[in-house]
Enzyme design. Structure first.
Site, PDB file in Angstrom:
ATOM      1  N   LYS A   1       0.755  -1.310   0.098  1.00  0.00           N
ATOM      2  CA  LYS A   1       0.102  -0.125  -0.125  1.00  0.00           C
ATOM      3  C   LYS A   1       0.806   1.255  -0.018  1.00  0.00           C
ATOM      4  CE  LYS A   1      -3.982   2.143   2.683  1.00  0.00           C
ATOM      5  NZ  LYS A   1      -4.624   1.749   3.870  1.00  0.00           N
TER       6      LYS A   1
ATOM      7  N   SER B   1      -9.745   1.720   2.864  1.00  0.00           N
ATOM      8  CA  SER B   1      -9.005   2.540   2.247  1.00  0.00           C
ATOM      9  C   SER B   1      -7.858   1.738   1.297  1.00  0.00           C
ATOM     10  CB  SER B   1      -7.942   3.553   2.938  1.00  0.00           C
ATOM     11  OG  SER B   1      -7.178   2.911   3.991  1.00  0.00           O
TER      12      SER B   1
ATOM     13  N   SER C   1      -9.780  -0.637   6.988  1.00  0.00           N
ATOM     14  CA  SER C   1      -9.053  -0.475   5.798  1.00  0.00           C
ATOM     15  C   SER C   1      -8.706  -1.789   5.007  1.00  0.00           C
ATOM     16  CB  SER C   1      -8.180   0.400   5.696  1.00  0.00           C
ATOM     17  OG  SER C   1      -8.771   1.872   5.457  1.00  0.00           O
TER      18      SER C   1
HETATM   19  N1  GLN Z   1     -12.709   3.931   6.531  1.00  0.00           N
HETATM   20  C1  GLN Z   1     -12.057   4.256   7.939  1.00  0.00           C
HETATM   21  C2  GLN Z   1     -11.751   5.636   7.944  1.00  0.00           C
HETATM   22  O1  GLN Z   1     -12.024   6.372   6.791  1.00  0.00           O
HETATM   23  C3  GLN Z   1     -10.970   3.387   7.982  1.00  0.00           C
HETATM   24  C4  GLN Z   1      -9.813   3.788   7.432  1.00  0.00           C
HETATM   25  C5  GLN Z   1      -8.550   2.998   7.573  1.00  0.00           C
HETATM   26  O2  GLN Z   1      -8.993   1.825   8.123  1.00  0.00           O
HETATM   27  N2  GLN Z   1      -7.329   3.444   7.243  1.00  0.00           N
HETATM   28  O3  GLN Z   1     -11.223   6.351   8.647  1.00  0.00           O
END
Ligand code: GLN
Length: 455
Positions: A73, A148, A172
């Protein structure tokens, strides 16, 4: 080919690392334009593969990931590769060192095949907030892949790599695993070194693997887990051999009405219930109803914590060291969090939001502690609804609602994994399994059992 067999074949010289890497590079060439899973592809991957094949030919010992293609990532440092966090802010930044997890992968002869797209600075649940374009869901064309770690999920699902790394602050890794129909693991807080991860919210972040099969995910976690001299929150707990699966005996499965109530698509509840019943039957397990009194507050607890920690973490992007001032170069969602975090951090608000959120976080942790006195694992959906169509616009609140089931594991620091439960309207749906902190061994045993049951 399953990861375990592939590694054996590569080690025996029956299938070469070069063939493996070429296969994925071809696929990336063919598919990435459309799917947009990779932001960068490693030009030297073939050379790396040849070096490994050479070692095998000469009967030299090779590592546990010998010749496998690993995608990383865009918020995890890999030396020399562009680590932009999918943001214009870091567009020109190249990793100056290997994150500890990357170092461990390289030590085991894994090949970094490229850097994957994601929501900008890991802020999002859909993969739509990248400065470099949306990622498509290979398993449900036209729909979001989840985020994400959108590119990592899509890269695995579209056969562009063997295993991918994502980061999970509130879901994410698990959310893309859910929407793409693959395996995704959020390790216990402190299980994996965060050294070299560009943090989103430091008290919640963990790096975790995504893979098509449970063995691959377990192997990757086995390799990246462990104590770190560079990460003050990494625990000094031994890493159990997660790949030595055992059939879970006398398993007590926890389910919670409070979780099912949060599910906006009732078909998902029904599917998860069916999976739970199958697990019960096949493992001779017991199902117990548990009380999770505060989980309906998880989203409202998670976001103030994220906003404040994210705001604090982004102060280093002030233009002096990394080129651009974040507020002047970032997208809407990142700016929302920075401004929100700034407001909450101001003295007049202290105690009102952030500290309140920390208090509720303790109550949620307690909920889980109490639950795990009665049950071994907890089963829940991974996401409350199916992934929406990419052209459909949703509000930030709707996007935040995607995280209702996943943020709870981060807030309570436990481990959790998602894999495919089945499909609804031909769209993959994820089954989420949670276990106590540092019980990844049990988590993998149950995931493995589900893999066998679901075929
Ligand atoms: N969707 C969650 C957020 O926007 C988690 C994001 C993540 O785990 N990096 O914060």
């Amino acid at each position: 080919m399953l990861i375990k067999e592939k590694i054996e074949q590569i080690k025996k010289g029956e299938f070469s690392a070069e063939e493996n890497i070429s296969f994925f590079l071809d696929n990336i060439n063919k598919k990435n334009k459309k799917i947009n899973a990779f932001l960068y592809v490693n030009e030297n991957a073939i050379e790396d593969a040849k070096r490994i094949d050479e070692k095998i030919k000469q009967n030299k010992s090779v590592g546990r990931l010998a010749g496998l293609a690993i995608a990383v990532k865009a918020n995890i440092n890999v030396k020399g590769m562009p680590i932009s966090c999918a943001s214009k802010t870091l567009e020109n930044y190249r990793g100056t060192f290997d994150a500890e997890v990357v170092e461990k992968i390289k030590n085991e002869d894994g090949i970094i095949i490229g850097i994957t797209n994601c929501d900008e600075f890991a802020c999002g649940s859909c993969g739509i907030h990248s400065a470099f374009g949306v990622t498509q869901n290979p398993s449900a064309p036209g729909r979001i892949p989840g985020g994400s770690s959108s590119g990592s999920g899509a890269a695995v699902a579209a056969d562009m790599c063997d295993i991918a790394l994502g980061s999970d602050t509130g879901g994410s890794v698990r959310n893309p695993a859910c929407h793409c129909g693959i395996v995704g693991i959020k390790p216990s807080y402190g299980r994996v070194s965060r050294y070299g991860l560009i943090d989103m919210a430091m008290s919640l972040d963990q790096i975790g693997p995504l893979c098509k099969d449970v063995y691959g995910a377990a192997l990757m976690l086995e390799i990246i887990a462990g104590y770190s001299d560079y990460d003050a929150v990494a625990y000094q707990k031994p890493v159990i051999k997660y790949t030595e699966f055992k059939k879970p005996e006398k398993l007590v499965i926890g389910v919670s009405k409070q979780f099912s109530r949060l599910c906006s698509d009732k078909r998902i509840n029904k599917l998860i219930k069916e999976c739970t019943e199958k697990l019960k039957e096949r493992l001779g397990a017991i199902i117990k109803e548990i009380e999770l009194e505060y989980i309906d507050l998880a989203i409202q607890t998670y976001y103030p914590i994220v906003y404040v920690e994210f705001f604090s973490g982004t102060r280093k992007f002030d233009g002096r060291r990394y080129g651009k001032v974040i507020e002047e170069s970032c997208g809407e969602e990142v700016l929302r969090r920075i401004l929100g975090g700034q407001e909450i951090s101001k003295a007049e608000f202290a105690g009102k939001y952030y500290r309140k959120a920390l208090e509720i976080r303790e109550l949620i942790k307690k909920d889980f502690r109490n639950a795990f006195e009665k049950v071994d694992i907890i089963i829940a959906p991974a996401c409350p609804s199916l992934p929406h169509k990419i052209e459909e616009k949703i509000t930030p609140e709707e996007e935040y609602a995607y995280d209702a089931f996943t943020v709870t594991a981060n807030l309570s620091e436990i481990c959790s994994g998602v894999m495919k439960a089945g499909e609804i309207d031909n769209i993959p749906v994820g089954l989420q399994i949670m276990a106590e902190s540092f019980r990844e061994d049990l988590l993998f045993n149950v995931l493995k059992a589900w893999e066998k049951i679901s075929g």
